[in-house]
Design a protein around this motif. Structure first.
Motif, PDB file in Angstrom:
ATOM      1  N   GLU A   1      60.364 137.401 -22.940  1.00  0.00           N
ATOM      2  CA  GLU A   1      60.174 136.112 -22.267  1.00  0.00           C
ATOM      3  C   GLU A   1      58.799 136.056 -21.615  1.00  0.00           C
ATOM      4  O   GLU A   1      58.116 135.018 -21.666  1.00  0.00           O
ATOM      5  CB  GLU A   1      61.274 135.905 -21.227  1.00  0.00           C
ATOM      6  CG  GLU A   1      61.151 134.618 -20.416  1.00  0.00           C
ATOM      7  CD  GLU A   1      61.207 133.347 -21.273  1.00  0.00           C
ATOM      8  OE1 GLU A   1      60.806 132.285 -20.766  1.00  0.00           O
ATOM      9  OE2 GLU A   1      61.651 133.418 -22.444  1.00  0.00           O
ATOM     10  N   ASP A   2      58.357 137.187 -21.022  1.00  0.00           N
ATOM     11  CA  ASP A   2      57.009 137.237 -20.442  1.00  0.00           C
ATOM     12  C   ASP A   2      55.969 137.039 -21.538  1.00  0.00           C
ATOM     13  O   ASP A   2      54.976 136.310 -21.343  1.00  0.00           O
ATOM     14  CB  ASP A   2      56.778 138.582 -19.747  1.00  0.00           C
ATOM     15  CG  ASP A   2      57.589 138.717 -18.461  1.00  0.00           C
ATOM     16  OD1 ASP A   2      58.044 137.678 -17.934  1.00  0.00           O
ATOM     17  OD2 ASP A   2      57.772 139.867 -17.998  1.00  0.00           O
ATOM     18  N   ALA A   3      56.204 137.689 -22.711  1.00  0.00           N
ATOM     19  CA  ALA A   3      55.269 137.534 -23.836  1.00  0.00           C
ATOM     20  C   ALA A   3      55.221 136.079 -24.286  1.00  0.00           C
ATOM     21  O   ALA A   3      54.148 135.553 -24.620  1.00  0.00           O
ATOM     22  CB  ALA A   3      55.678 138.441 -24.991  1.00  0.00           C
ATOM     23  N   ARG A   4      56.415 135.436 -24.327  1.00  0.00           N
ATOM     24  CA  ARG A   4      56.453 134.031 -24.737  1.00  0.00           C
ATOM     25  C   ARG A   4      55.624 133.160 -23.803  1.00  0.00           C
ATOM     26  O   ARG A   4      54.852 132.290 -24.250  1.00  0.00           O
ATOM     27  CB  ARG A   4      57.896 133.526 -24.764  1.00  0.00           C
ATOM     28  CG  ARG A   4      58.029 132.103 -25.330  1.00  0.00           C
ATOM     29  CD  ARG A   4      59.415 131.543 -25.088  1.00  0.00           C
ATOM     30  NE  ARG A   4      59.690 131.347 -23.670  1.00  0.00           N
ATOM     31  CZ  ARG A   4      59.224 130.327 -22.955  1.00  0.00           C
ATOM     32  NH1 ARG A   4      58.460 129.394 -23.523  1.00  0.00           N
ATOM     33  NH2 ARG A   4      59.519 130.221 -21.676  1.00  0.00           N
TER      34      ARG A   4
ATOM     35  N   LYS B   1      51.951 133.746 -24.424  1.00  0.00           N
ATOM     36  CA  LYS B   1      51.516 133.158 -25.687  1.00  0.00           C
ATOM     37  C   LYS B   1      51.540 131.633 -25.657  1.00  0.00           C
ATOM     38  O   LYS B   1      50.749 130.988 -26.355  1.00  0.00           O
ATOM     39  CB  LYS B   1      52.379 133.698 -26.825  1.00  0.00           C
ATOM     40  CG  LYS B   1      52.078 135.164 -27.122  1.00  0.00           C
ATOM     41  CD  LYS B   1      52.816 135.701 -28.341  1.00  0.00           C
ATOM     42  CE  LYS B   1      52.340 137.109 -28.682  1.00  0.00           C
ATOM     43  NZ  LYS B   1      52.988 137.669 -29.877  1.00  0.00           N
ATOM     44  N   GLU B   2      52.448 131.073 -24.862  1.00  0.00           N
ATOM     45  CA  GLU B   2      52.429 129.614 -24.692  1.00  0.00           C
ATOM     46  C   GLU B   2      51.073 129.182 -24.109  1.00  0.00           C
ATOM     47  O   GLU B   2      50.481 128.192 -24.554  1.00  0.00           O
ATOM     48  CB  GLU B   2      53.558 129.178 -23.749  1.00  0.00           C
ATOM     49  CG  GLU B   2      54.950 129.201 -24.362  1.00  0.00           C
ATOM     50  CD  GLU B   2      55.239 127.959 -25.188  1.00  0.00           C
ATOM     51  OE1 GLU B   2      54.298 127.184 -25.456  1.00  0.00           O
ATOM     52  OE2 GLU B   2      56.412 127.786 -25.580  1.00  0.00           O
ATOM     53  N   LYS B   3      50.579 129.943 -23.131  1.00  0.00           N
ATOM     54  CA  LYS B   3      49.280 129.614 -22.522  1.00  0.00           C
ATOM     55  C   LYS B   3      48.149 129.813 -23.517  1.00  0.00           C
ATOM     56  O   LYS B   3      47.207 129.004 -23.583  1.00  0.00           O
ATOM     57  CB  LYS B   3      49.059 130.482 -21.284  1.00  0.00           C
ATOM     58  CG  LYS B   3      50.019 130.186 -20.142  1.00  0.00           C
ATOM     59  CD  LYS B   3      49.762 131.110 -18.961  1.00  0.00           C
ATOM     60  CE  LYS B   3      50.734 130.818 -17.822  1.00  0.00           C
ATOM     61  NZ  LYS B   3      50.523 131.752 -16.665  1.00  0.00           N
ATOM     62  N   LEU B   4      48.249 130.911 -24.313  1.00  0.00           N
ATOM     63  CA  LEU B   4      47.217 131.155 -25.319  1.00  0.00           C
ATOM     64  C   LEU B   4      47.205 130.039 -26.358  1.00  0.00           C
ATOM     65  O   LEU B   4      46.127 129.588 -26.795  1.00  0.00           O
ATOM     66  CB  LEU B   4      47.454 132.505 -25.993  1.00  0.00           C
ATOM     67  CG  LEU B   4      47.330 133.747 -25.105  1.00  0.00           C
ATOM     68  CD1 LEU B   4      47.691 134.999 -25.894  1.00  0.00           C
ATOM     69  CD2 LEU B   4      45.910 133.860 -24.539  1.00  0.00           C
ATOM     70  N   VAL B   5      48.399 129.591 -26.780  1.00  0.00           N
ATOM     71  CA  VAL B   5      48.494 128.501 -27.754  1.00  0.00           C
ATOM     72  C   VAL B   5      47.904 127.226 -27.166  1.00  0.00           C
ATOM     73  O   VAL B   5      47.152 126.491 -27.845  1.00  0.00           O
ATOM     74  CB  VAL B   5      49.957 128.270 -28.177  1.00  0.00           C
ATOM     75  CG1 VAL B   5      50.100 126.954 -28.941  1.00  0.00           C
ATOM     76  CG2 VAL B   5      50.450 129.424 -29.041  1.00  0.00           C
TER      77      VAL B   5
ATOM     78  N   ALA C   1      47.812 141.889 -27.452  1.00  0.00           N
ATOM     79  CA  ALA C   1      48.170 142.696 -26.277  1.00  0.00           C
ATOM     80  C   ALA C   1      49.423 142.180 -25.580  1.00  0.00           C
ATOM     81  O   ALA C   1      50.060 142.921 -24.814  1.00  0.00           O
ATOM     82  CB  ALA C   1      47.005 142.720 -25.285  1.00  0.00           C
ATOM     83  N   ALA C   2      49.790 140.942 -25.850  1.00  0.00           N
ATOM     84  CA  ALA C   2      50.918 140.337 -25.127  1.00  0.00           C
ATOM     85  C   ALA C   2      52.265 140.878 -25.580  1.00  0.00           C
ATOM     86  O   ALA C   2      53.261 140.770 -24.861  1.00  0.00           O
ATOM     87  CB  ALA C   2      50.891 138.818 -25.302  1.00  0.00           C
ATOM     88  N   GLY C   3      52.316 141.478 -26.770  1.00  0.00           N
ATOM     89  CA  GLY C   3      53.610 141.921 -27.290  1.00  0.00           C
ATOM     90  C   GLY C   3      54.339 140.786 -27.991  1.00  0.00           C
ATOM     91  O   GLY C   3      53.859 139.643 -28.008  1.00  0.00           O
TER      92      GLY C   3
END
Length: 409
Positions: free
Chosen positions: A196-199, A202-206, A234-236
């Motif tokens: 969930e932390d990775a999500r 990645k939402e911010k990266l997207v 690196a986010a997993g």
């Protein structure tokens, strides 16, 4: 007056039976001749003989309980002691006494057998508890969980012990299962939290990648995309259902930017052609790693090649699938080598393979001995039959030995 070896009828119609303790009155007969009286009570004696015979057979051939057998014996003994029959009553008493001894012997045998079964059940449940407590510490969540479920089925099939012992063992068994479930739940909860932390990352990266997709600040934006890619790796991994969607959006945003850059800077086609040449050279180097002989070195070399690959930049769009496919082929070969290495070093799989090989070897050796014995005895038919069976077992052994070689011995 009428008589036979076991009884008589006097002139008053009284019927007597002869026993070791003397004559006993059987009853009174007024309905016919003395011979009819004796025949009547002799039939009653024969009835007792039949009943005792049937009871003896039940005790000998069925699981009639000692209690029920003794009740039946007492009932028949009462009939014998009441002397309402003419015949060898003393012989019937002897048979009933022997039957009592037989029932008592069976009772003791069952008691010993039950004690043995209880001891075996206790040992089996002790073993289940020990295994469950060991599995409770395992991190092999799937296999350990399946084995624990299997142990419950085995437990249910075992006889109950005395209540105190059974409850104590079940408490330990249940506690081990609960401890494993608690650890597994905590593990997956932690894994879910990480995903969930990775999500979220990645939402911010997207979001940033999509905001940059219309940028015409080619150099800094391309550099930022590379930084975003590094952050992405690196986010997993996020949850599977989210990961693919986020990646498609992230990659799509990059594609929009780089496609626009390619259109605007058509003159840079030459640069992309050069990039293709460089990547083909890297693909050539990567393909030299196959077949994998040194997994650790190959993994490190491929990682270095991949980093250089990522730094090169875009290639012509129509050439990208082919050159990337070459790198992906090498990457898959390394992954397969890693999986093979894992299988070769997996102690459980090695132990199962070695155990199967040992069993098959023992069976082959045994069959060979039986064949030699049959030949020596002149029984060629049996020897030929065993030889055909040996061929099948030998084939299985050869396969098992080949499989064991994959584990390094």
């Amino acid at each position: 007056m009428s008589s036979d070896p076991w009884g008589r009828v006097d002139e008053t119609g009284t019927v007597y039976v002869r026993t070791a303790e003397g004559e006993k009155v059987v009853g009174s007969w007024q309905a016919g001749t003395p011979e009819e009286a004796l025949a009547y009570f002799e039939r009653k004696y024969e009835g007792l003989v039949v009943e005792i015979g049937l009871l003896e057979k039940r005790v000998r051939t069925t699981d009639l309980s000692a209690k029920d057998a003794q009740t039946a014996i007492d009932h028949l003994r009462t009939q014998v002691e009441e002397h309402h029959a003419v015949g060898d009553l003393d012989a019937l008493r002897v048979r009933l006494d022997k039957l009592v001894a037989t029932v008592e012997s069976r009772r003791e045998e069952r008691k010993v057998q039950k004690a043995k079964q209880t001891d075996e059940a206790r040992a089996a449940k002790d073993a289940l508890v020990v295994e469950a407590e060991q599995l409770a510490q395992s991190d092999q969540w799937r296999s350990a969980g399946e084995r624990l479920r299997a142990l419950v089925d085995i437990w249910k099939g075992l006889p109950r012990l005395d209540r105190k012992s059974d409850d104590e063992l079940w408490h330990r068994f249940s506690h081990a299962r609960s401890a494993f479930s608690k650890r597994r739940k905590a593990h997956f909860a932690s894994l879910d939290a990480q995903r969930e932390d990775a999500r979220k990352v990645k939402e911010k990266l997207v979001a940033e990648a999509e905001s940059l997709s219309k940028s015409t600040d080619w150099g800094p934006t391309a550099a930022r995309y590379r930084e975003l890619m590094a952050d992405w790796k690196a986010a997993g991994r996020a949850q599977r259902e989210s990961e693919d969607d986020l990646w498609n959006r992230f990659r799509g945003a990059q594609d929009v930017f780089f496609a626009a850059r390619s259109e605007v800077f058509a003159e840079r086609d030459a640069e992309q052609v050069e990039n293709l040449k460089l990547k083909e050279e890297l693909a050539d180097e990567a393909e030299k790693l196959v077949p994998i002989t040194d997994l650790k070195a190959a993994r490190a070399a491929f990682r270095s090649l991949n980093e250089r690959w990522e730094a090169i930049g875009h290639v012509p769009r129509d050439a990208r699938p082919k050159v990337e496919g070459r790198m992906h082929t090498v990457e898959r070969a390394i992954q397969e080598a890693e999986e093979g290495e894992w299988r070769r070093t997996n102690p459980e799989a090695r132990a199962r393979a070695a155990g199967l090989t040992g069993q098959l070897q023992a069976a082959v050796d045994k069959l060979r001995g039986q064949i030699d014995a049959a030949r020596a005895a002149g029984n060629n038919t049996k020897a030929d039959k065993l030889s055909r069976e040996l061929e099948g077992r030998q084939a299985l052994l050869d396969q098992a030995l080949k499989g064991l070689e994959e584990f390094g011995g």
